[in-house]
Design an enzyme around this catalytic site. Sequence first.
Site, PDB file in Angstrom:
ATOM      1  N   HIS A   1      -3.049  -5.214   1.803  1.00  0.00           N
ATOM      2  CA  HIS A   1      -2.498  -5.469   2.856  1.00  0.00           C
ATOM      3  C   HIS A   1      -2.401  -7.079   3.189  1.00  0.00           C
ATOM      4  CE1 HIS A   1      -1.896  -1.222   4.364  1.00  0.00           C
ATOM      5  NE2 HIS A   1      -3.058  -1.143   3.776  1.00  0.00           N
TER       6      HIS A   1
ATOM      7  N   CYS B   1       0.920  -1.187   0.107  1.00  0.00           N
ATOM      8  CA  CYS B   1       0.021   0.093  -0.002  1.00  0.00           C
ATOM      9  C   CYS B   1       0.962   1.208   0.008  1.00  0.00           C
ATOM     10  CB  CYS B   1      -1.076  -0.162   0.952  1.00  0.00           C
ATOM     11  SG  CYS B   1      -2.578   0.932   0.826  1.00  0.00           S
TER      12      CYS B   1
ATOM     13  N   GLU C   1      -0.561  -8.353   5.187  1.00  0.00           N
ATOM     14  CA  GLU C   1      -0.217  -8.390   6.936  1.00  0.00           C
ATOM     15  C   GLU C   1      -1.605  -8.307   7.648  1.00  0.00           C
ATOM     16  OE1 GLU C   1       0.382  -5.985   4.815  1.00  0.00           O
ATOM     17  OE2 GLU C   1      -0.017  -4.127   5.880  1.00  0.00           O
TER      18      GLU C   1
HETATM   19  N1  GLN Z   1      -3.529   6.511   1.210  1.00  0.00           N
HETATM   20  C1  GLN Z   1      -2.338   6.091   1.613  1.00  0.00           C
HETATM   21  C2  GLN Z   1      -1.366   6.848   0.899  1.00  0.00           C
HETATM   22  O1  GLN Z   1      -1.487   7.534  -0.250  1.00  0.00           O
HETATM   23  C3  GLN Z   1      -1.965   4.484   1.669  1.00  0.00           C
HETATM   24  C4  GLN Z   1      -2.979   3.758   2.526  1.00  0.00           C
HETATM   25  C5  GLN Z   1      -2.615   2.612   3.219  1.00  0.00           C
HETATM   26  O2  GLN Z   1      -1.320   2.407   3.076  1.00  0.00           O
HETATM   27  N2  GLN Z   1      -3.447   1.818   3.667  1.00  0.00           N
HETATM   28  O3  GLN Z   1      -0.177   7.184   1.082  1.00  0.00           O
END
Ligand code: GLN
Length: 205
Positions: free
Chosen positions: A174, A77, A176
């Site tokens: 994710h 992410c 994790e």
């Molecule tokens: N929205 C976050 C970003 O742009 C990422 C979100 C996440 O890691 N769950 O950095």
Amino acid sequence: MHIGVLALQGDFIEHQHILERLGVQTRQVRLPAHLEGLDGLIIPGGESTTIGKLATDFGLMEPLRAFARSHAVWGTCAGAIFLSKDARRPQPLLGLMDIEVQRNAFGRQVESFEIDLDVPALRQVEETARPFHAVFIRAPIIERVGAEVEILATLSDGRIVAARQGHWLATSFHPELTDDTRFHRFFLKMVQEVTPLHQDAAVSR
Ligand code: GLN
């Protein structure tokens, strides 16, 4: 095997828990010296601008790039955004993976959702047709991938949510935050694959 988890911000503890369940030693990385002796690194989810700013403040940007040249690195992410070459707005990026990401790609209504994904590459670690239950939280989409990037998973509409370039891995979601350890095992396999390359690099230096 000793895996580092970048621990500046975000859900690094959850990655550590899964790795420890798999019998892997882990280390929280906050300073360049913490990278020493590690076999691979995970960059967790969180907020990519904050992770980038803190990495800059802690003098980690160049050490992380140098580490990533010879070791496996996985970004989940925000971590995937931080690994990318292009997030379409100014923010500190490692600029390693030849992917362009669109942050917060799912808009307000569906900021967070869970979906079952078919990830054929995971059959390398477990022979099963079971889909991977993927958790998306204000997730990015991988909008464009370079020629060296392998697409590992897409949504049903074709948008890319997991990709690999050599020993670098990016997932929009994710793993994790689930009980399914297949993605972590897939990454550990990448770490093992890169080890000979790592030794070669050390020999030829
Ligand atoms: N929205 C976050 C970003 O742009 C990422 C979100 C996440 O890691 N769950 O950095």
